[in-house]
Design a protein around this motif. Structure first.
Motif, short mmCIF file in Angstrom:
data_model
loop_
_atom_site.label_atom_id
_atom_site.label_comp_id
_atom_site.label_asym_id
_atom_site.label_seq_id
_atom_site.Cartn_x
_atom_site.Cartn_y
_atom_site.Cartn_z
N LYS A 427 70.96 -2.96 159.51
CA LYS A 427 72.42 -2.78 159.53
C LYS A 427 73.20 -4.09 159.43
N LYS A 428 72.58 -5.08 158.77
CA LYS A 428 73.33 -6.30 158.46
C LYS A 428 73.87 -6.15 157.04
N TYR A 429 74.95 -5.36 156.94
CA TYR A 429 75.43 -4.93 155.63
C TYR A 429 76.00 -6.08 154.80
N LYS A 430 76.69 -7.01 155.42
CA LYS A 430 77.27 -8.12 154.66
C LYS A 430 76.17 -8.99 154.05
N GLU A 431 75.16 -9.31 154.87
CA GLU A 431 74.04 -10.10 154.35
C GLU A 431 73.31 -9.33 153.24
N SER A 432 73.20 -8.03 153.46
CA SER A 432 72.55 -7.19 152.45
C SER A 432 73.29 -7.25 151.13
N LEU A 433 74.64 -7.13 151.20
CA LEU A 433 75.43 -7.17 149.96
C LEU A 433 75.31 -8.50 149.23
N VAL A 434 75.25 -9.59 149.99
CA VAL A 434 75.11 -10.91 149.34
C VAL A 434 73.83 -10.95 148.51
N ASP A 435 72.72 -10.48 149.10
CA ASP A 435 71.45 -10.51 148.38
C ASP A 435 71.45 -9.54 147.19
N LEU A 436 71.98 -8.34 147.41
CA LEU A 436 71.97 -7.34 146.34
C LEU A 436 72.88 -7.73 145.19
N ASN A 437 74.02 -8.34 145.52
CA ASN A 437 74.92 -8.81 144.45
C ASN A 437 74.24 -9.89 143.61
N ARG A 438 73.55 -10.80 144.29
CA ARG A 438 72.85 -11.87 143.57
C ARG A 438 71.71 -11.29 142.72
N SER A 439 70.98 -10.34 143.28
CA SER A 439 69.89 -9.70 142.54
C SER A 439 70.41 -9.04 141.27
N LEU A 440 71.54 -8.36 141.39
CA LEU A 440 72.10 -7.64 140.24
C LEU A 440 72.79 -8.57 139.24
N GLU A 441 73.13 -9.76 139.67
CA GLU A 441 73.60 -10.77 138.71
C GLU A 441 72.46 -11.17 137.78
N ILE A 442 71.26 -11.23 138.36
CA ILE A 442 70.08 -11.63 137.59
C ILE A 442 69.56 -10.46 136.77
N GLU A 443 69.51 -9.28 137.35
CA GLU A 443 69.03 -8.07 136.65
C GLU A 443 70.07 -6.96 136.82
N PRO A 444 71.08 -6.95 135.97
CA PRO A 444 72.21 -6.03 136.13
C PRO A 444 71.83 -4.55 136.06
N ASN A 445 70.72 -4.23 135.41
CA ASN A 445 70.37 -2.83 135.20
C ASN A 445 69.16 -2.39 136.02
N ASN A 446 68.98 -3.00 137.16
CA ASN A 446 67.89 -2.60 138.04
C ASN A 446 68.33 -1.38 138.85
N ALA A 447 67.76 -0.23 138.52
CA ALA A 447 68.19 1.03 139.14
C ALA A 447 67.98 1.02 140.65
N ASN A 448 66.88 0.42 141.12
CA ASN A 448 66.59 0.40 142.56
C ASN A 448 67.63 -0.43 143.31
N ALA A 449 67.95 -1.61 142.77
CA ALA A 449 68.94 -2.46 143.43
C ALA A 449 70.30 -1.78 143.47
#
Length: 534
Positions: A427-449
């Motif tokens: 439930k560390k949602y802000k930290e989670s969003l930081v990582d997921l946003n960065r991941s999707l910058e690298i792979e924008p079409n990753n369905a799992n992310a």
């Protein structure tokens, strides 16, 4: 090029008159074969001055009773000799209205008679004016060019043709009749635009053609048969570019004849081939070409059944193809062979990841721990262990491993996604969003992310953002039950949840995250740690 050429014009005029009018000849040249023989009258002093060939021949002949020497030239046609004798006396050559085949015969005859000036002139005329004829009669031209060094220009023409159009000789019906010196010459030519495996095939067939007693079925060959072929090809085998032959052709075409090769050479070929196959197999796996990777590594292991590198990489490929038992078998074999610590660590990592895929988490963790004892700063292994920790609920250790992996490889989209999901679980949602946003910058079409971020947004009550991510994820993976269910929950906020909830049930009736409408309405989503990505 002009059709008629004169050499030493004034002298030639005088000699021409002598040829036409003088009866004081002392040489008769008989040309042709019975019954078509024609005689030509000549003067020894003229013949001696024009050609060393005639000079030597006249010296070897005695005068007859009429004080005349008779020379017989059975290999020269009457028409060609008419041109030659005229040239000898008049210095004049005319190719007008003369068939190209006659001009070529003239070149051959001039070469045999040692008429250097005529050789040069005729050769140049053919090359400048009759390339199509030379190509059409290529084998004859090639064989003629090897008579001696006087025909170097013609030989160079043949070389250029073989480089650009090798089929002109290799596919010829007369290829098998080539002399050894010509075949050796061809094999020495660089940059022939033909697959080296095909050149090997033609060379082998040439050698077999010289040993008519060889059985058609290779299985019936004895050591004596191979020895006979080796003897016939003794000057050719060293000229084959074995390391340019494809792996498939080495196995299918060269290996059956390995007995004709030097044992050291064959060992080098096999070792080089196996290395190339192993490297290619690994590259195919990294590029996601799993079937090709498996096929190549299988060939490598046919050559070297106990090669640890090939076993490790085939094991990794099997894992990615979902063939977990096969993966474990290969990795176990590899680990029983490997001596190098770095290679041991890699095999342990792959086996640990395979165990993870099989749900055997304790065995996975054991292998990954051993691997990290050998190489503490391996990003991939740290990432894999981080995922195991996540799956068994050791979230802080999971985050530590993902963080360590990302310190080494900051742009690993998968590690960012996995750490982001772990933050979401605790439930560390802000930290989670930081990582997921960065991941999707690298792979924008990753369905799992996208699906995970959609869940994070939902938990943060950002339903619009959640729906955007979940919709996009389902465009990429339309039948993902978990994502469908989550979108149903998000749509529930707009009184549309029943449609997606029903659809989710069609794809996964026993999915633990398919909730009843009461749960959706109250947002009571349990944390599920099943493997979302393989």
């Amino acid at each position: 090029m002009k059709m008629t050429t004169k050499f030493f014009e004034q002298l030639s005029n005088n000699l021409s008159e002598l040829f036409k009018n003088s009866n004081e000849y002392n040489v008769i040249i008989e040309v042709g074969q019975s019954p078509n023989i024609q005689t030509f009258k000549a003067h020894s002093i003229i013949l001696n001055s024009r050609s060393l060939y005639f000079k030597n021949k006249l010296n070897a002949i005695t005068y007859n009773d009429d004080n005349i020497k008779i020379i017989k030239e059975t290999n020269i046609s009457i028409k060609v000799f008419e041109i030659i004798i005229k040239y000898i006396y008049s210095g004049t050559i005319s190719f007008e209205n003369i068939n190209t085949s006659i001009i070529f015969e003239l070149l051959i005859a001039s070469n045999e008679l040692g008429l250097e000036e005529l050789i040069k002139h005729t050769q140049s005329f053919l090359l400048d004016n009759n390339p199509p004829w030379l190509r059409h009669n290529f084998l004859r031209v090639l064989q003629t060019s090897f008579k001696d060094d006087n025909l170097k220009d013609l030989q160079q023409f043949c070389t250029n043709m073989i480089v650009k159009y090798p089929n002109i000789i290799f596919d010829s019906d007369e290829f098998l009749t080539l002399s050894e010196n010509i075949l050796v010459f061809i094999l020495k030519i660089d940059n022939i635009q033909m697959d080296e495996g095909k050149i090997w095939d033609h060379t082998i067939n040439w050698g077999i053609a010289r040993n008519s007693f060889l059985p058609h079925n290779l299985d019936q060959w004895t050591d004596e048969h191979f020895l006979a072929l080796k003897h016939s090809l003794q000057n050719c085998l060293s000229l084959i570019r074995y390391f340019h032959i494809s792996a498939e052709d080495v196995i299918e075409k060269v290996q059956p004849y390995k007995k004709i090769l030097d044992s050291t050479l064959w060992k080098e070929i096999i070792e080089t081939l196996a290395l190339a196959l192993r490297t290619k197999g690994k590259d195919c796996r990294i590029k996601g070409k799993y079937e090709e990777s498996l096929a190549v590594l299988n060939k490598s292991l046919e050559i070297e059944p106990n090669n640890a590198f090939a076993l490790t990489n085939r094991g990794a490929t099997y894992r990615l193809m979902g063939k977990y038992e096969e993966s474990i078998n290969d990795l176990n074999k590899s680990l029983n062979i490997i001596q190098n610590d770095v290679d041991i660590a890699e095999a342990l990592t792959f086996r640990g990841e395979t165990y993870r895929m099989m749900g055997r988490y304790e065995e996975s963790l054991k292998d990954l721990n051993k691997s990290l004892e050998i190489i503490p700063n391996d990003a991939k292994t740290s990432k894999f262990r981080g995922d195991i920790y996540r799956l068994i609920g050791r979230y802080e250790e999971s985050i530590n491993d993902f963080t360590k992996s990302l310190e080494i490889n900051p742009n690993d989209a998968r590690a960012l996604m996995q750490r982001g999901e772990t933050y979401y679980i605790i439930k560390k949602y802000k930290e989670s969003l930081v990582d997921l946003n960065r991941s999707l910058e690298i792979e924008p079409n990753n369905a799992n992310a996208l699906s995970i971020r959609g869940e994070v947004y939902f938990s943060m009550e950002k339903y619009k953002e959640s729906l955007i991510d979940l919709n996009k994820s389902l465009e990429i993976k339309p039948n993902d039950a978990r994502t469908l269910n989550m979108r149903g929950a998000a749509l529930g906020k707009y009184n549309e949840s029943f449609v997606d909830s029903d659809k989710s049930l069609k794809y996964d009736l026993i999915n633990s995250r398919t909730l009843n409408q009461h749960e959706i309405t109250n947002h009571s989503f349990p944390i599920i740690t099943n493997i979302r990505y393989l």
